[in-house]
Design a protein around this motif. Structure first.
Motif, mmCIF file in Angstrom:
data_model
loop_
_atom_site.group_PDB
_atom_site.id
_atom_site.type_symbol
_atom_site.label_atom_id
_atom_site.label_comp_id
_atom_site.label_asym_id
_atom_site.label_seq_id
_atom_site.Cartn_x
_atom_site.Cartn_y
_atom_site.Cartn_z
ATOM 1 N N GLU A 1 33.213 -22.025 -86.240
ATOM 2 C CA GLU A 1 33.183 -22.078 -87.916
ATOM 3 C C GLU A 1 34.390 -21.365 -88.408
ATOM 4 O OE1 GLU A 1 29.605 -21.449 -90.006
ATOM 5 O OE2 GLU A 1 28.930 -23.626 -89.786
ATOM 6 N N TRP B 1 37.985 -22.609 -87.802
ATOM 7 C CA TRP B 1 38.368 -23.585 -88.871
ATOM 8 C C TRP B 1 38.545 -23.037 -90.059
ATOM 9 C CZ3 TRP B 1 35.652 -25.005 -93.414
ATOM 10 C CH2 TRP B 1 36.091 -26.113 -93.968
ATOM 11 N N LYS C 1 42.144 -21.374 -90.052
ATOM 12 C CA LYS C 1 43.328 -22.261 -90.103
ATOM 13 C C LYS C 1 43.821 -22.575 -91.502
ATOM 14 C CE LYS C 1 42.215 -25.168 -86.003
ATOM 15 N NZ LYS C 1 42.245 -26.261 -85.301
#
Length: 547
Positions: free
Chosen positions: A106, A109, A112
């Motif tokens: 998590e 992600w 990013k």
């Protein structure tokens, strides 16, 4: 003796209670907050105590909302014993590293997005490796044995019937020549859960800290839920659809496998045999590595099963195995399930649809009117599962909007939590009634309804503690302190948070759309579809502004 309530207050996650007694500081449970983004943000907060000063921990059971912050606790200085039932220790050895892996995925992600915005990346709450290290603190205990922590503190773990190894904890504390007993229920099991024994009835206590998840509701009875399950599944399979069951990897998955195996013994009429034959012809997939490993732990701890099940196992009938059952371990095997048009049953984690393989199965089946999404466990507000159960027409999965055309069903009787009737029965079972009851682990309405029922039928005093409240347990219950909540959530802060989130998502959408525009392989119909979606979004924004 003092208790400070630091989790599972007016909500069903984040269980955490600080006890100060007989010169010791210890905690009961240390769970993750799960559900809405506001709740999950609290996982990053500092503990309201110094972990290095905690003398020991008592863990009621392995579910992540009770155990999931243990690696964080370990990383921040706690290095003393964690007492838990042996099966809880076995399951935590699977579930905590799995949780650490999810934390890593998590944050990767999220980082990013942060990097695209020029922000510094963050570290995960903890890693799978951190979780493995924290396991060295676990000290396995058995049911019904009194454990001496020191000369003034004794505990006993009793079967709570909620999941494998779940415990009701009796705590005796001696201070100033006076002994006080407190009982922590953890999560109390449904009285008719297959495989597991019923919750232990406790004879006496001075104080009771009790869960209240279903304090305002009654479950359907066991025979009804089995028939409902067969009807829903057979009708879906007859229609050529797939039954997707979002299931908690530990507990509900094994219960469903048992139910499928036992259905054949319920009836012998022709229509039932037809439905059962339909079910038995369909492949049943358990698509969760954690659920598969947990099923193995169940099979290694059959001494905790109820007597009838033990006899079946001794006769060679394994209640967790049957023809047509397949376990899918690898991601490729999981993906293949959605490419196979054969009507089937897919049992996959997570139970609230927030993480894991279940999201892929929902993406491939929610739009299909022939398929069924069958919920069998509690869906916390703010989760994807809660939105689907409560009638959402469209949901977003992996950034894509999916229409909810599938049949949506919820069989509440599969819940691992006691309903109002059995919560009350637990209170009635005390020979020496508690002086006072604290209700935790429940939404506001459930707690209030249960409080009124307890007051009306028993006249025992009831408190619904708020986060950070400290109570001294004497002849009189006195709140001695209240920690100021760090970030009170009001409708104003909710609006501001959502606006900020929407701004971020619009930026992400802009990047994604530009990437699509520059894609030379993009077809005209795809570009048309993108344009129409943006036009719809413009209309919605204008409607809000004009309103």
């Amino acid at each position: 003796m003092k208790i400070t309530f630091l989790g599972a207050t007016n909500t069903v996650t984040g269980s955490n209670f600080l006890v100060e007694a007989a010169g010791k500081k210890f905690i009961v449970d240390c769970g993750l907050y799960q559900g809405s983004s506001e709740l999950e943000e609290q996982n990053d907060y500092e503990f309201e105590f110094n972990p290095a000063e905690i003398d020991f921990m008592l863990l009621t059971h392995a579910h992540i909302d009770h155990s999931g912050r243990i690696p964080k606790l370990y990383n921040e200085g706690f290095k003393n014993k964690i007492y838990a039932h042996k099966a809880t220790c076995d399951l935590c050895s699977l579930m905590l590293p799995d949780s650490g892996h999810i934390q890593e995925m998590e944050i990767e992600w999220k980082n990013k997005k942060r990097i695209r915005k020029g922000e510094e990346p963050k570290e995960p709450l903890y890693t799978a490796e951190d979780a493995v290290k924290s396991l060295e603190l676990f000290t396995p205990v058995k049911y019904d044995e009194i454990i001496e922590i020191d000369e003034n503190i004794h505990v006993r773990f009793n079967d709570a019937g909620h999941m494998l190894g779940s415990s009701i904890i009796e705590l005796w504390v001696k201070e100033n020549e006076k002994e006080t007993k407190t009982v922590f229920t953890g999560d109390l099991g449904n009285n008719d859960i297959p495989l597991l024994d019923s919750p232990t009835m406790i004879e006496d206590t001075d104080f009771l800290v009790m869960e209240s998840t279903y304090g305002s509701r009654l479950h359907i009875k066991n025979d009804q839920k089995a028939e409902m399950f067969l009807d829903i599944v057979s009708e879906t399979l007859d229609n050529g659809g797939t039954v997707v069951i979002p299931s908690f990897a530990v507990g509900r998955t094994q219960e469903i496998l048992y139910e499928i195996n036992k259905l054949k013994e319920n009836h012998d009429d022709e229509e039932f045999r037809r439905k059962y034959k339909t079910l038995m012809k369909a492949p049943v997939y358990v698509d969760s590595p954690l659920a598969i490993s947990a099923t193995e732990v169940f099979q290694e701890n059959t001494d905790l099963f109820e007597e009838e099940i033990k006899k079946e196992i001794e006769s060679g009938d394994n209640p967790l195995e049957f023809p047509g059952l397949e376990f899918t371990m690898t991601p490729d095997e999981s993906k293949a399930l959605n490419e196979d048009p054969t009507p089937s049953i897919i049992i996959s984690a997570s139970g609230m649809c927030e993480v894991g393989r279940i999201k892929h199965h929902l993406k491939h089946n929610l739009w299909n009117p022939n398929s069924t999404i069958l919920f069998v466990g509690y869906q916390a507000p703010g989760t994807l599962g809660h939105s689907i159960v409560n009638g959402a027409k469209k949901v977003k999965i992996f950034g894509e909007e999916i229409a909810v055309n599938a049949r949506i069903e919820y069989i509440e009787g599969y819940s691992g939590h006691a309903d109002q009737e059995w919560l009350m029965n637990f209170i009635y079972s005390f020979i020496k009634k508690p002086k006072h009851i604290f209700l935790v682990h429940g939404e506001e309405n459930s707690q209030q309804v249960l409080k009124e029922k307890i007051l009306e039928e028993t006249e025992i005093g009831v408190t619904i503690p708020e986060f950070g409240e400290t109570y001294e347990l004497n002849d009189e219950i006195v709140m001695t302190n209240k920690i100021k909540v760090k970030r009170p959530i009001t409708i104003k802060t909710e609006v501001i948070r959502r606006l900020s989130k929407l701004s971020d998502e619009l930026q992400d959408m802009e990047i994604a759309v530009k990437e699509d525009i520059n894609n030379t392989e993009l077809k005209d119909e795809d570009m048309f579809r993108i344009n129409e979606k943006i036009k719809d979004l413009e209309k919605q924004i204008l409607n809000i502004i004009e309103g």
